[in-house]
Design a protein around this motif. Structure first.
Motif, short mmCIF file in Angstrom:
data_model
loop_
_atom_site.label_atom_id
_atom_site.label_comp_id
_atom_site.label_asym_id
_atom_site.label_seq_id
_atom_site.Cartn_x
_atom_site.Cartn_y
_atom_site.Cartn_z
N ASN A 41 0.66 -4.68 4.18
CA ASN A 41 -0.41 -5.02 4.66
C ASN A 41 -0.71 -6.23 4.66
N PRO A 67 -4.82 4.90 1.39
CA PRO A 67 -3.54 4.27 0.76
C PRO A 67 -4.30 3.53 -0.44
N HIS A 93 0.99 5.03 0.88
CA HIS A 93 0.28 5.99 1.90
C HIS A 93 0.56 7.55 1.56
N VAL A 127 -3.17 0.33 -3.59
CA VAL A 127 -2.09 -0.40 -3.89
C VAL A 127 -1.75 -0.44 -5.40
N ALA A 138 -5.11 -6.43 4.44
CA ALA A 138 -5.82 -5.65 3.28
C ALA A 138 -7.30 -6.15 2.95
N GLU A 161 0.84 -1.05 -0.09
CA GLU A 161 0.01 -0.06 -0.10
C GLU A 161 0.81 1.22 0.09
#
Length: 240
Positions: free
Chosen positions: A40, A83, A15, A85, A43, A13
């Motif tokens: 993560n 966030p 941020h 991906v 997720a 992820e």
């Protein structure tokens, strides 16, 4: 293959937008220490599929210039809420074909999210049917994930170029351009394939009849092409 019913997955992820050196882009928030990119383990796994969407278990994900632009935040139309991906080009196995008549569960596909350039660096990703093709058996998962540019090239060429056409490909030495040259010349049977590039030898080796060095020539100013115009122009650069 075992299909998990879990509602979570592992995913990388982003941020905050980062620069070429992996540092946070300068904003008021970056005056304090923040996490830029993380893994993560919990997720949310994609679950809601719209019509003609597929759920794919990711086997490999490649990195393209579009991914870099997305992570840097350098293209407004590609901005994603944090966030997100990263990753748009994948190879994976379909675990939910969502009633597709074109694909079955278990098919290994090469897929891209195109102008929604997120989701690939995770265990699962949702893709549109139109952005997926069956991976050739002779290609590895990694090769498949790295070849989605060829899908773009195939669509651009085979949907528009007819046998005998005169074709100009801007950006002939890029991922899409190199594939487009070969498809236009050897499959669409174009009578003339001209590419703009600084890598003349590469383009000619792939099948280009002529190569224009865009650093020293403007293709639209060349008398030959003013008098005998192109039937199709494929712009892989944007505004070329």
């Amino acid at each position: 293959m075992k299909v998990t019913s879990a509602t979570t997955m592992k995913a990388i992820e982003v941020h905050h937008f980062v620069d070429l050196w992996g540092q946070a882009q300068k904003t008021p928030e970056t005056s304090i220490s923040i996490e830029l990119i993380s893994m993560n383990d919990n997720a949310t796994k994609p679950a809601s599929l719209k019509k003609k969407q597929l759920l794919v278990k990711v086997l490999a994900c490649s990195i393209s210039p579009g991914d870099v632009i997305t992570v840097q935040g350098n293209m407004l139309v590609m901005h994603q809420p944090f966030p997100f991906v990263p990753g748009m080009d994948i190879c994976g196995v379909i675990v939910d074909n969502n009633g597709s008549t074109q694909f079955q569960n278990g098919n290994v596909v090469v897929a891209s999210n195109g102008m929604t350039p997120v989701g690939g660096m995770a265990e699962y990703m949702i893709v549109d049917e139109t952005g997926a093709v069956i991976k050739p058996a002779g290609a590895s998962n990694e090769e498949g994930a790295s070849s989605s540019s060829a899908i773009t090239a195939r669509n651009a060429v085979m949907d528009h170029v007819k046998e005998g056409d005169r074709v100009l490909i801007l950006g002939g030495s890029g991922g899409v351009g190199t594939a487009a040259i070969q498809i236009a010349k050897h499959h669409a049977k174009a009578s003339l394939v001209v590419a703009s590039s600084t890598q003349s030898d590469l383009c000619k080796e792939l099948g280009a009849d002529q190569v224009i060095n865009y650093q020293s020539e403007d293709w639209w100013a060349i008398k030959e092409f003013q008098e005998d115009k192109f039937d199709v122009l494929i712009d892989t650069v944007g505004g070329g």
